[in-house]
Design a protein around this motif. Structure first.
Motif, short mmCIF file in Angstrom:
data_model
loop_
_atom_site.label_atom_id
_atom_site.label_comp_id
_atom_site.label_asym_id
_atom_site.label_seq_id
_atom_site.Cartn_x
_atom_site.Cartn_y
_atom_site.Cartn_z
N GLN A 1 0.90 -1.17 0.00
CA GLN A 1 0.05 -0.02 -0.07
C GLN A 1 0.86 1.11 0.04
OE1 GLN A 1 -3.23 -0.40 -0.48
NE2 GLN A 1 -3.88 1.71 0.20
N VAL A 2 0.42 2.30 -0.87
CA VAL A 2 1.35 3.36 -0.86
C VAL A 2 0.32 4.55 -0.69
CG1 VAL A 2 2.65 5.02 -2.49
CG2 VAL A 2 2.96 2.48 -2.55
N GLN A 3 0.67 5.55 0.15
CA GLN A 3 -0.13 6.77 0.30
C GLN A 3 0.81 7.89 -0.03
OE1 GLN A 3 -1.10 6.34 4.66
NE2 GLN A 3 -3.13 5.88 3.98
N ALA A 33 7.07 3.89 -10.75
CA ALA A 33 6.92 5.21 -11.79
C ALA A 33 6.13 6.27 -11.18
CB ALA A 33 6.45 5.01 -13.09
N VAL A 34 6.06 7.37 -11.10
CA VAL A 34 5.49 8.65 -10.36
C VAL A 34 5.36 9.70 -11.48
CG1 VAL A 34 5.22 10.43 -8.61
CG2 VAL A 34 6.38 8.14 -8.13
N ALA A 110 -2.97 4.85 -13.04
CA ALA A 110 -2.12 4.65 -11.77
C ALA A 110 -2.91 4.04 -10.82
CB ALA A 110 -1.37 6.00 -11.41
N ARG A 111 -2.38 3.32 -9.95
CA ARG A 111 -2.93 2.54 -8.83
C ARG A 111 -3.30 3.47 -7.43
NH1 ARG A 111 0.10 -3.02 -7.06
NH2 ARG A 111 -0.22 -2.90 -9.57
N TYR A 112 -2.16 4.40 -7.49
CA TYR A 112 -2.18 5.28 -6.24
C TYR A 112 -2.38 6.75 -6.60
CZ TYR A 112 -0.69 0.89 -4.05
OH TYR A 112 -0.83 -0.50 -3.64
N TRP A 113 -3.07 7.36 -5.90
CA TRP A 113 -3.17 8.99 -6.21
C TRP A 113 -3.36 9.71 -4.78
CZ3 TRP A 113 -3.70 11.25 -11.26
CH2 TRP A 113 -3.88 10.27 -12.28
N GLY A 114 -2.86 11.17 -4.93
CA GLY A 114 -2.67 11.86 -3.59
C GLY A 114 -4.06 12.54 -3.90
N GLN A 115 -4.23 13.41 -3.03
CA GLN A 115 -5.43 14.22 -2.79
C GLN A 115 -5.47 15.81 -3.80
OE1 GLN A 115 -2.80 14.70 -0.55
NE2 GLN A 115 -2.73 16.72 -0.27
N GLY A 116 -4.19 15.99 -3.96
CA GLY A 116 -4.15 17.49 -4.86
C GLY A 116 -3.67 18.31 -3.92
N THR A 117 -2.82 19.23 -4.77
CA THR A 117 -2.65 20.45 -3.97
C THR A 117 -2.97 21.67 -5.12
OG1 THR A 117 -0.92 21.91 -2.99
CG2 THR A 117 -0.14 20.34 -4.85
#
Length: 123
Positions: A1-3, A33-34, A110-117
């Motif tokens: 799991q990646v946050q 990859a990011v 992508a499998r993991y996403w942030g909440q945004g800025t």
């Protein structure tokens, strides 16, 4: 799991610079990859840049090429987006995303996403 947690957004005048950070939890992050994406009001999310797992390969959208630079520091589990020469059309919420596959990141799957800025560029 990646946050993933983005930071560094803000209000800047046209021509100015900002550096966004994408900080991750999870040991697997250094093998992923990011990418960075952005979404302006009323528009679809669009690809901005991607970096492979070790930083050796990067790829940019045409409208940010030469102005934005993506980089990563794996021991810090962090990916950066240096944005120079900002324009009003760069105003958007910026998201980072991570996945084992670079092509999957570019395809916005992508499998993991942030909440945004939020990045706001005043003209």
């Amino acid at each position: 799991q990646v946050q993933l947690v983005e930071s560094g957004g803000g209000l800047v005048q046209a021509g100015g610079s900002l550096r966004l950070s994408c900080a991750a939890s999870g040991r697997a992050f250094s093998t992923y990859a990011v990418g960075w994406f952005r979404q302006a009001p009323g528009k679809e999310r669009e690809f901005v840049a991607v970096i492979n797992w070790n930083g050796a390969s990067t790829y940019y959208a045409d409208d940010v090429k030469g102005r934005f630079t993506i980089s990563r520091v794996n021991p810090k589990n962090t990916v950066y987006l240096q944005m120079n020469g900002l324009k009003s059309e760069d105003t958007a919420v910026y998201y980072c995303a991570a996945d084992p596959s670079r092509s999957t990141v570019i395809d916005s799957r992508a499998r993991y996403w942030g909440q945004g800025t939020q990045v706001t560029v005043s003209s």
